[in-house]
Motif scaffolding. Structure first.
Motif, PDB file in Angstrom:
ATOM      1  N   VAL A  61     -15.361  -6.059   2.400  1.00  0.00           N
ATOM      2  CA  VAL A  61     -13.846  -6.840   2.700  1.00  0.00           C
ATOM      3  C   VAL A  61     -13.069  -6.297   3.634  1.00  0.00           C
ATOM      4  N   TYR A  62     -12.210  -6.833   4.633  1.00  0.00           N
ATOM      5  CA  TYR A  62     -11.556  -6.175   5.428  1.00  0.00           C
ATOM      6  C   TYR A  62     -10.054  -6.932   5.355  1.00  0.00           C
ATOM      7  N   TYR A  63      -9.167  -5.939   5.253  1.00  0.00           N
ATOM      8  CA  TYR A  63      -7.946  -6.925   4.968  1.00  0.00           C
ATOM      9  C   TYR A  63      -6.860  -6.218   6.103  1.00  0.00           C
ATOM     10  N   MET A  64      -5.652  -6.789   6.559  1.00  0.00           N
ATOM     11  CA  MET A  64      -4.558  -6.427   7.220  1.00  0.00           C
ATOM     12  C   MET A  64      -3.497  -6.503   6.267  1.00  0.00           C
ATOM     13  N   LEU A  65      -2.467  -5.611   6.148  1.00  0.00           N
ATOM     14  CA  LEU A  65      -1.061  -5.967   5.625  1.00  0.00           C
ATOM     15  C   LEU A  65       0.050  -5.623   6.325  1.00  0.00           C
ATOM     16  N   TYR A  66       1.123  -6.239   6.314  1.00  0.00           N
ATOM     17  CA  TYR A  66       2.296  -5.959   6.862  1.00  0.00           C
ATOM     18  C   TYR A  66       2.842  -5.150   5.840  1.00  0.00           C
ATOM     19  N   LYS A  67       2.788  -3.836   5.896  1.00  0.00           N
ATOM     20  CA  LYS A  67       3.454  -2.941   4.924  1.00  0.00           C
ATOM     21  C   LYS A  67       4.964  -3.020   5.144  1.00  0.00           C
ATOM     22  N   PRO A  68       5.701  -3.046   3.960  1.00  0.00           N
ATOM     23  CA  PRO A  68       7.073  -3.123   4.115  1.00  0.00           C
ATOM     24  C   PRO A  68       7.500  -1.645   3.981  1.00  0.00           C
ATOM     25  N   ARG A  69       8.871  -1.111   4.422  1.00  0.00           N
ATOM     26  CA  ARG A  69       9.370   0.086   4.104  1.00  0.00           C
ATOM     27  C   ARG A  69       9.506   0.381   2.425  1.00  0.00           C
ATOM     28  N   SER A  70       9.435   1.620   2.351  1.00  0.00           N
ATOM     29  CA  SER A  70       9.705   2.158   0.802  1.00  0.00           C
ATOM     30  C   SER A  70       8.271   1.628  -0.175  1.00  0.00           C
ATOM     31  N   VAL A  71       7.239   1.843   0.627  1.00  0.00           N
ATOM     32  CA  VAL A  71       5.695   1.428  -0.048  1.00  0.00           C
ATOM     33  C   VAL A  71       4.890   2.561   0.237  1.00  0.00           C
ATOM     34  N   ILE A  72       4.089   3.021  -0.567  1.00  0.00           N
ATOM     35  CA  ILE A  72       3.099   4.259  -0.448  1.00  0.00           C
ATOM     36  C   ILE A  72       1.815   3.767   0.293  1.00  0.00           C
ATOM     37  N   SER A  73       1.400   4.423   1.285  1.00  0.00           N
ATOM     38  CA  SER A  73       0.051   4.040   1.446  1.00  0.00           C
ATOM     39  C   SER A  73      -1.044   4.644   0.850  1.00  0.00           C
ATOM     40  N   ALA A  74      -1.106   4.283  -0.471  1.00  0.00           N
ATOM     41  CA  ALA A  74      -2.282   4.842  -1.301  1.00  0.00           C
ATOM     42  C   ALA A  74      -2.705   3.721  -2.285  1.00  0.00           C
ATOM     43  N   VAL A  75      -3.698   4.018  -3.119  1.00  0.00           N
ATOM     44  CA  VAL A  75      -4.084   3.231  -4.195  1.00  0.00           C
ATOM     45  C   VAL A  75      -3.245   3.198  -5.334  1.00  0.00           C
ATOM     46  N   THR A  76      -2.889   4.449  -5.628  1.00  0.00           N
ATOM     47  CA  THR A  76      -2.016   4.798  -7.180  1.00  0.00           C
ATOM     48  C   THR A  76      -0.902   5.950  -6.522  1.00  0.00           C
ATOM     49  N   ASP A  77       0.160   5.880  -7.279  1.00  0.00           N
ATOM     50  CA  ASP A  77       1.088   6.768  -7.276  1.00  0.00           C
ATOM     51  C   ASP A  77       1.390   7.606  -8.453  1.00  0.00           C
ATOM     52  N   ASP A  78       1.710   8.800  -8.552  1.00  0.00           N
ATOM     53  CA  ASP A  78       1.826   9.579  -9.775  1.00  0.00           C
ATOM     54  C   ASP A  78       3.622   9.224 -10.115  1.00  0.00           C
ATOM     55  N   LYS A  79       4.210   8.532  -9.240  1.00  0.00           N
ATOM     56  CA  LYS A  79       5.651   8.342  -9.720  1.00  0.00           C
ATOM     57  C   LYS A  79       6.079   6.864  -9.779  1.00  0.00           C
ATOM     58  N   ASN A  80       4.734   6.188  -9.892  1.00  0.00           N
ATOM     59  CA  ASN A  80       4.956   4.847 -10.190  1.00  0.00           C
ATOM     60  C   ASN A  80       5.857   4.098  -9.086  1.00  0.00           C
ATOM     61  N   ARG A  81       5.688   4.646  -7.930  1.00  0.00           N
ATOM     62  CA  ARG A  81       6.280   3.678  -6.892  1.00  0.00           C
ATOM     63  C   ARG A  81       5.219   2.747  -6.251  1.00  0.00           C
ATOM     64  N   GLN A  82       5.785   1.692  -5.711  1.00  0.00           N
ATOM     65  CA  GLN A  82       4.956   0.435  -5.141  1.00  0.00           C
ATOM     66  C   GLN A  82       4.181   1.335  -4.172  1.00  0.00           C
ATOM     67  N   VAL A  83       2.670   0.772  -4.248  1.00  0.00           N
ATOM     68  CA  VAL A  83       1.670   0.875  -3.415  1.00  0.00           C
ATOM     69  C   VAL A  83       0.915  -0.123  -2.385  1.00  0.00           C
ATOM     70  N   VAL A  84       0.229   0.021  -1.283  1.00  0.00           N
ATOM     71  CA  VAL A  84      -0.228  -0.942  -0.758  1.00  0.00           C
ATOM     72  C   VAL A  84      -1.003  -1.914  -1.302  1.00  0.00           C
ATOM     73  N   THR A  85      -1.807  -1.186  -2.336  1.00  0.00           N
ATOM     74  CA  THR A  85      -3.110  -2.286  -2.937  1.00  0.00           C
ATOM     75  C   THR A  85      -2.207  -3.256  -3.995  1.00  0.00           C
ATOM     76  N   ASP A  86      -1.052  -2.937  -4.500  1.00  0.00           N
ATOM     77  CA  ASP A  86      -0.112  -3.909  -5.185  1.00  0.00           C
ATOM     78  C   ASP A  86      -0.132  -5.386  -4.428  1.00  0.00           C
ATOM     79  N   PHE A  87      -0.220  -5.437  -3.332  1.00  0.00           N
ATOM     80  CA  PHE A  87      -0.258  -6.636  -2.414  1.00  0.00           C
ATOM     81  C   PHE A  87      -1.319  -7.438  -2.426  1.00  0.00           C
ATOM     82  N   PHE A  88      -2.265  -6.943  -3.309  1.00  0.00           N
ATOM     83  CA  PHE A  88      -3.770  -7.605  -3.059  1.00  0.00           C
ATOM     84  C   PHE A  88      -4.230  -7.531  -4.563  1.00  0.00           C
ATOM     85  N   GLN A  89      -3.391  -7.873  -5.522  1.00  0.00           N
ATOM     86  CA  GLN A  89      -4.022  -7.913  -6.804  1.00  0.00           C
ATOM     87  C   GLN A  89      -4.969  -9.087  -7.097  1.00  0.00           C
ATOM     88  N   GLU A  90      -4.748 -10.132  -6.509  1.00  0.00           N
ATOM     89  CA  GLU A  90      -5.719 -11.195  -6.608  1.00  0.00           C
ATOM     90  C   GLU A  90      -7.043 -11.083  -6.222  1.00  0.00           C
TER      91      GLU A  90
END
Length: 243
Positions: A61-90
């Motif tokens: 599968v192949y997706y594009m995202l309009y990443k907002p500011r203050s979001v981490i370009s990763a799958v997980t974050d050890d500081k519990n900040r929002q990450v880009v995969t949070d926008f594809f939970q479905e």
């Protein structure tokens, strides 16, 4: 065709290294036959069993995202900040970003579960153009912009030639909007380039990646790429690599 250990790893059964160990130990069968050779390639139609259980293989599968500011370009974050995969939970597939945009940079980011495709796009020799719009402090002269166009010497080497265009300037507020197109993917590259010429970036957005744009999306929205768009990106990368 894909390497057997890669197929096993993508299925979530084991890591790539563990998959290699399972193959060597004779615990993997392809179409009913034990395979012990690392690097064996299998087709999408081949049945793969690990320790007697058939693996489930993900569709690419192949997706594009309009990443907002203050979001981490990763799958997980050890500081519990929002990450880009949070926008594809479905979606069911386990996707990850191709390259990255830094925390305070917004814009077009690609995500996939196709490692070969991701590596193709990220390889430095493939020269896929990425266009950014930067709001910078101050108003650079034509001479300064020419420096960016020719390439500037950063701590990790000289940057490749870029395309640079002044979009607007505000002398009263002492700021300007500049479009810059590069094909490299170094960490915080655009910000560092502007810092080098003495005009720090206040706001940065990636507006174009190869043939793709953010048209029709707002920050936080994403969509699946069409087969034609995926093919276009492959062709761009492969043609650049063959120059």
């Amino acid at each position: 065709m894909e390497r057997l250990q890669k197929v096993i790893a993508h299925s979530g059964v084991a890591s790539r290294r563990k998959a290699e160990q399972l193959i060597i130990e004779g615990k993997v069968k392809v179409n009913g036959k034990v395979v012990k050779e690392l690097g064996t390639k299998v087709a999408a139609s081949d049945r793969v069993d690990v320790s007697g259980v058939q693996i489930e293989r993900e569709n690419k599968v192949y997706y594009m995202l309009y990443k907002p500011r203050s979001v981490i370009s990763a799958v997980t974050d050890d500081k519990n900040r929002q990450v880009v995969t949070d926008f594809f939970q479905e979606i069911d597939e386990r996707i990850y970003p191709i390259g990255r945009l830094d925390y305070e940079t917004s814009g077009l980011l690609l995500l996939t579960n196709d490692g070969e495709f991701a590596n193709l796009l990220m390889h430095p020799s493939n020269e896929i153009e990425k266009t950014y719009v930067a709001r910078v402090k101050g108003i650079p002269s034509k001479f300064k912009l020419k420096e960016l166009e020719k390439g500037v010497k950063l701590e990790d080497g000289r940057t490749a030639p870029a395309k640079v265009k002044m979009l607007s300037m505000d002398k009263k507020q002492g700021k300007s909007i500049i479009e810059i197109t590069i094909h490299e993917g170094r960490n915080r590259q655009v910000r560092r380039m502007f810092e080098h010429i003495g005009y720090p970036v206040q706001k940065l957005k990636r507006e174009r990646y190869g043939s793709l744009t953010l048209q029709g999306l707002t920050a936080g929205e994403g969509r699946e790429l069409t087969p034609h768009e995926v093919k276009q990106l492959r062709t761009l990368a492969e043609s650049a690599a063959n120059k």
